[in-house]
Scaffold this motif. Structure first.
Motif, short mmCIF file in Angstrom:
data_model
loop_
_atom_site.label_atom_id
_atom_site.label_comp_id
_atom_site.label_asym_id
_atom_site.label_seq_id
_atom_site.Cartn_x
_atom_site.Cartn_y
_atom_site.Cartn_z
N GLU A 195 0.62 -1.34 -0.12
CA GLU A 195 0.65 -0.33 0.05
C GLU A 195 0.76 1.04 0.09
O GLU A 195 0.57 2.48 -1.29
N ARG A 196 1.65 1.49 0.80
CA ARG A 196 2.69 2.45 0.94
C ARG A 196 3.14 2.99 -0.89
O ARG A 196 3.59 3.67 -1.25
N GLN A 197 4.11 1.60 -0.56
CA GLN A 197 4.74 1.67 -2.61
C GLN A 197 3.54 2.01 -3.84
O GLN A 197 3.96 2.74 -4.29
N ALA A 231 3.99 5.10 -5.29
CA ALA A 231 3.67 5.95 -7.08
C ALA A 231 2.56 6.81 -7.39
O ALA A 231 3.24 7.57 -8.69
N ARG A 232 1.63 6.96 -7.04
CA ARG A 232 0.51 7.68 -7.14
C ARG A 232 0.60 9.65 -6.74
O ARG A 232 0.91 10.18 -8.02
N ALA A 274 3.63 10.39 -9.60
CA ALA A 274 2.96 10.54 -11.46
C ALA A 274 1.72 11.77 -10.90
O ALA A 274 1.98 12.99 -12.18
N SER A 275 1.53 12.08 -9.91
CA SER A 275 0.84 13.55 -9.87
C SER A 275 1.39 14.35 -9.60
O SER A 275 1.33 15.92 -9.83
N ALA A 276 2.99 14.38 -9.09
CA ALA A 276 4.04 15.84 -9.30
C ALA A 276 4.33 15.54 -10.28
O ALA A 276 4.92 16.73 -11.14
N LEU A 277 4.76 13.87 -11.12
CA LEU A 277 4.87 14.45 -12.44
C LEU A 277 4.23 15.89 -13.67
O LEU A 277 4.19 15.72 -14.64
#
Length: 360
Positions: free
Chosen positions: A16-18, A22-23, A26-29
């Motif tokens: 869950e932490r991984q 990752a989300r 992706a949001s920061a990118l």
């Protein structure tokens, strides 16, 4: 031989932490791409490594005991312990751990080009008292001279640094050429004393247990524990040593068996008692205070402890040897020379303890 209890809940939390990380990445990118044009910059390193961690030592010991050394032994070559060191002014050529890893990678490529086969063995990073890094290599000693096979097989032969030399001379010349100290005098001294090849120590590494103990012996004997402390020049974020150990051309040879909880408990007890019977000890440094351990002044103590709370004596230290505890909670591993035989004996013992009662 090892025993592990899988923690399903912990694995789920890790997954869950991984996924959350990752989300977030992706949001920061997406936010960066929407605001700017181009790829985002790499994040600044924040981690600082000061010494070789206990977990890394444990992982190395277990991995070295699990590796299959058949490809290395089938070569039929002598297996010395080679050492690669750095010049006196080492910070000019090895300012960070990444620079040392680049040198090691270049040495591996030159070895394969000079001798016609890839280096198979184990490497270990350590530090001298002056802070300079050095690398231990356990692997084959090539026969003949460097570049001989390439000279015979290539139509357009181009000589390289070290060609025509035996392994020991080739090692000194090539390693000094890879490090390439800008000071000519430092480079000259590095060629003369920058490497070492120890055949006696290498010949002793004939079983996985002895090999694992050699590379981790400084954890049991604190006299050389300084070899695992990172120098001040590498203590900045991003300048650390990275991995302290590794291996090339070898694969682990392991087999796992699932046990029910009762059998697993018995297996842990048997292996723990087996480890205790080996009487392995470890050198430790303990405190010696007159009258016992000092008690904090904010704690209520009786008359016997009043002296310690008010006027503690000078703390002294002494070295003692304490018994090493293995598989304290039924989990862990043991390094043995003949793992299959011990596993067979353990299976027979568990079958007797957990098997069905005899028929009347």
């Amino acid at each position: 031989m090892s025993i592990a209890w899988p923690d399903v809940a912990r694995r789920e939390r890790t997954a869950e932490r991984q996924q959350a990380a990752a989300r977030e990445a992706a949001s920061a990118l997406g936010r960066y791409w929407a605001e700017y044009v181009g790829d985002p910059a790499d994040p600044e390193p924040t981690r600082t490594v000061t010494e070789w961690s206990r977990k890394s030592r444990s992982r190395m010991t277990r991995r070295l005991a699990e590796l299959d050394y058949t490809p290395l032994l089938r070569m039929g070559l002598r297996l010395p312990m080679s050492t690669l060191t750095y010049p006196g002014e080492w910070e000019a050529v090895a300012p960070t751990g990444k620079a040392v890893k680049r040198h090691l990678d270049q040495w591996r490529k030159r070895f394969e080009r000079a001798w016609g086969f890839a280096f198979v063995g184990i490497w270990k990073l350590e530090f001298q008292r002056r802070g300079a890094p050095h690398i231990h290599l356990w692997g084959p000693e090539p026969e003949g001279t460097a570049g001989e096979l390439r000279r015979l097989t290539q139509r357009r032969y181009r000589p390289a640094v070290g060609d025509g030399l035996a392994y020991r001379e080739w090692l000194s010349v090539v390693w000094a050429d890879i490090v390439d100290h800008p000071d000519p005098e430092q480079k000259r001294r590095h060629i003369l004393a920058g490497t070492a090849v120890d055949f006696r120590e290498g010949e002793r590494m004939r079983d996985p247990r002895r090999l694992a103990v050699y590379f981790t012996k400084h954890g049991s004997f604190s006299a050389k524990e300084y070899q695992h402390r990172v120098p001040e020049a590498w203590s900045k974020p991003g300048a650390g040593p990275g991995r302290f150990w590794g291996y090339w051309g070898l694969d682990p040879a392991t087999a796992g068996v699932e046990l029910d909880p009762a059998a697993a408990v018995w297996a842990g007890r048997i292996l723990r008692r087996y480890a205790r019977a080996q009487q392995v000890t470890q050198q430790r440094t303990v405190r010696r205070v007159r009258g016992g351990v000092p008690v904090p002044t904010d704690r209520v103590v009786g008359l016997a402890g009043a002296q310690l709370a008010t006027a503690p004596e000078r703390v002294r230290y002494r070295k003692v040897r304490r018994r090493v505890t293995r598989l304290a909670n039924g989990r862990g591993f043991l390094c043995v020379n003949d793992g299959p035989s011990l596993a067979a004996e353990l299976a027979r013992a568990i079958d007797r303890l957990t098997g069905p009662p005899p028929a009347n």
